[in-house]
Design an enzyme around this catalytic site. Sequence first.
Site, PDB file in Angstrom:
ATOM      1  N   ASP A 105       0.840  -1.188   0.000  1.00 46.26           N
ATOM      2  CA  ASP A 105       0.000   0.000   0.000  1.00 46.26           C
ATOM      3  C   ASP A 105       0.882   1.246   0.000  1.00 46.26           C
ATOM      4  O   ASP A 105       1.978   1.227  -0.566  1.00 46.26           O
ATOM      5  CB  ASP A 105      -0.939  -0.025   1.218  1.00 46.26           C
ATOM      6  CG  ASP A 105      -2.294   0.601   0.919  1.00 46.26           C
ATOM      7  OD1 ASP A 105      -2.333   1.819   0.669  1.00 46.26           O
ATOM      8  OD2 ASP A 105      -3.315  -0.118   0.941  1.00 46.26           O
TER       9      ASP A 105
ATOM     10  N   HIS B 258      -3.990   5.936   3.218  1.00 48.91           N
ATOM     11  CA  HIS B 258      -4.601   4.696   2.739  1.00 48.91           C
ATOM     12  C   HIS B 258      -3.958   3.463   3.365  1.00 48.91           C
ATOM     13  O   HIS B 258      -4.641   2.548   3.838  1.00 48.91           O
ATOM     14  CB  HIS B 258      -4.472   4.668   1.212  1.00 48.91           C
ATOM     15  CG  HIS B 258      -5.327   3.673   0.523  1.00 48.91           C
ATOM     16  ND1 HIS B 258      -4.915   2.382   0.264  1.00 48.91           N
ATOM     17  CD2 HIS B 258      -6.578   3.769  -0.010  1.00 48.91           C
ATOM     18  CE1 HIS B 258      -5.866   1.738  -0.386  1.00 48.91           C
ATOM     19  NE2 HIS B 258      -6.893   2.557  -0.574  1.00 48.91           N
TER      20      HIS B 258
ATOM     21  N   SER C 148     -11.265  -0.984  -0.968  1.00 52.29           N
ATOM     22  CA  SER C 148      -9.994  -0.935  -0.239  1.00 52.29           C
ATOM     23  C   SER C 148     -10.191  -1.176   1.244  1.00 52.29           C
ATOM     24  O   SER C 148      -9.305  -1.696   1.923  1.00 52.29           O
ATOM     25  CB  SER C 148      -9.320   0.432  -0.432  1.00 52.29           C
ATOM     26  OG  SER C 148      -8.731   0.549  -1.692  1.00 52.29           O
TER      27      SER C 148
END
Length: 626
Positions: free
Chosen positions: A51, A107, A422
């Site tokens: 990520d 994220h 996600s």
Amino acid sequence: MAKKPGFLRAYPDRLIPLLTTHTPDFLGLQQGRGLWQPSLLGKGVIIGILDTGLHATHPSFDDDGIPPPPSKWKGSCEFPAGCNNKLIGAKSFPSAGSGAPDDDVGHGTHTASTAAGNFVRKVESFGLASGTSAGMAPHAHLAIYKVCSASGCSGSDILAGLDEAVKDGVDVLSLSLGAASMPFYLDPIAIGAFGATEKGILVTCSGGNSGPTASSVSNEAPWILTVAASSVDRNFRSIVTLGNGEQLYGESLNQPKSFKPSSLPLVYPDDPTCATVDASITGKVVLCDATGNEGDVAAGIKRAGGAAVIFLNDQTAGYSVVLRDNEFPSSKLTFKDASKIKIYVNTTRKPEASITFNGTVLGVSPAPVVAYFSSRGPSLATPGILKPDISGPGLNIMAAWPVQVGSGKNGAKTFNIISGTSMANPHLSGIAALIKSAHPDWSPAAIKSAIMTSSDDSSNNRKPILDEEHSPASFFAMGAGHVNPSKAADPGLIYDLDVDDYIRYLCGLDSSNVGEIVRRNISCSKFGSISEAELNYPSMVLSPGSTVNRTVTNVGKAHDVYKVEVEAPNGAKVTVTPPTLNFSKVKEKKTFTVRVIGGRRGAEGSLRWVSRRHVVRSPIVITGGL
């Protein structure tokens, strides 16, 4: 390059896009109960996260109660301050930025804490969702591979990160990223995931955020667990009361205590997106069509003197209310309620509305509901394999964040609420880690089968799971169903696969490019080939007149007896031979035959093997036909 020994193919590098306090409870994970107890909260299992890096000092990554990593761990740590027993490794790859694998996007921190964040008490976000935060596998280890920046993820970095994670010794790999569907031999995620599967590592991936368009699902390789996104039974409620007394239940992350719930003039500007507003909205509640840029729109309304804003879902979003921070008193309404308020404002001489904030509401029904943005099947790369595989929580999910959000002052305990497949994917990678901890000898396919065949096909109101239109969700929307962690740890039967099975499947799919996927020369004439329908997959995509075999392995008790129950797809007759499976020992295998006669294209049904203790459910979808 092409003349060097071992060369298979070179292809251009591409940029691939990036695609909580309550979700453990919603999924039946509680201390001393459910899967958390037999799995020891995931102790000893290593989850690799590819990520945007990690905010290493967040309390979600403290190592309280976590033992040192297992001796097989071979990775390293590139954080200057070092790692700990929770965060055992971290590496950054070239295109993701130089230096330490710090997360300047958020994220990666969010997904890592969802999968395996440790317990953090007294947390909240935007003043909402207060409680104790934990990931799915709170005592699992984390290995971080920074392969993405804010602009996306380099395909070469993804492949390098996957290979590095395999060498380092991870048990589960989690990728909340992916591009549009493409042939597997051109897909670095599919290629790297195959290599991981060969080493006994389960790879979970987001299915994509291009829904509800059909055939928008990505990361479709059958050796990947492909995850769809759904809602949970929690709302952040803001009630809109119209001048005629009608109440509409909306949601909002911005619920200021200073905002008085008094009735104010209501206006729907000439520009329904509210991209341009003027002083005529001063002191009024403004209706705006939701376009995904709520923060900018709210800032413009605030500058123009507006009192509050109500965002209106369009028909595509339906009942899926995706919340975004806008730092302004607001409410967001479903398409159904948006239609009601539009009729009211257009038929009332002096329309008015007030907003009342009710904070966090639990027990909302129906839940789960598939989110509108969650990508749908059928798969373009392999239409004979049902994708996505499974759904998990992905709508308005709270997890760790590297910087303060909203107007709060949380210090180190910063959490954010965001949505996407996600967010759904790390729920499944964490659950896979729990299952791996409870069953260390299970293959990736066994874990995947256990998750799929034990999943729920009904919501908390005991009716079928719905989609964003509140119609029954198709298998192409939700996968086999919604994950049920505790049932997945004890599935009764599993549909197992090994690497040679996948190679035979690839030979049947496209024999010319198999070597580029498995990264060695393959003779399909030696391996043989099978069709997609013949792969021993837990779900079935079958054409009328087809006959396929499936083999199940008993992982329950010795001497279990299973009887078949078939819910035939519309217009089809499905026969299963034999109708009863008698097992005499654990790990015994039994093969059965499924034959389909007739059926409408796209019709859905299910095959269940039922014993005294277990229900092992496989979706059936008819392809071809009329």
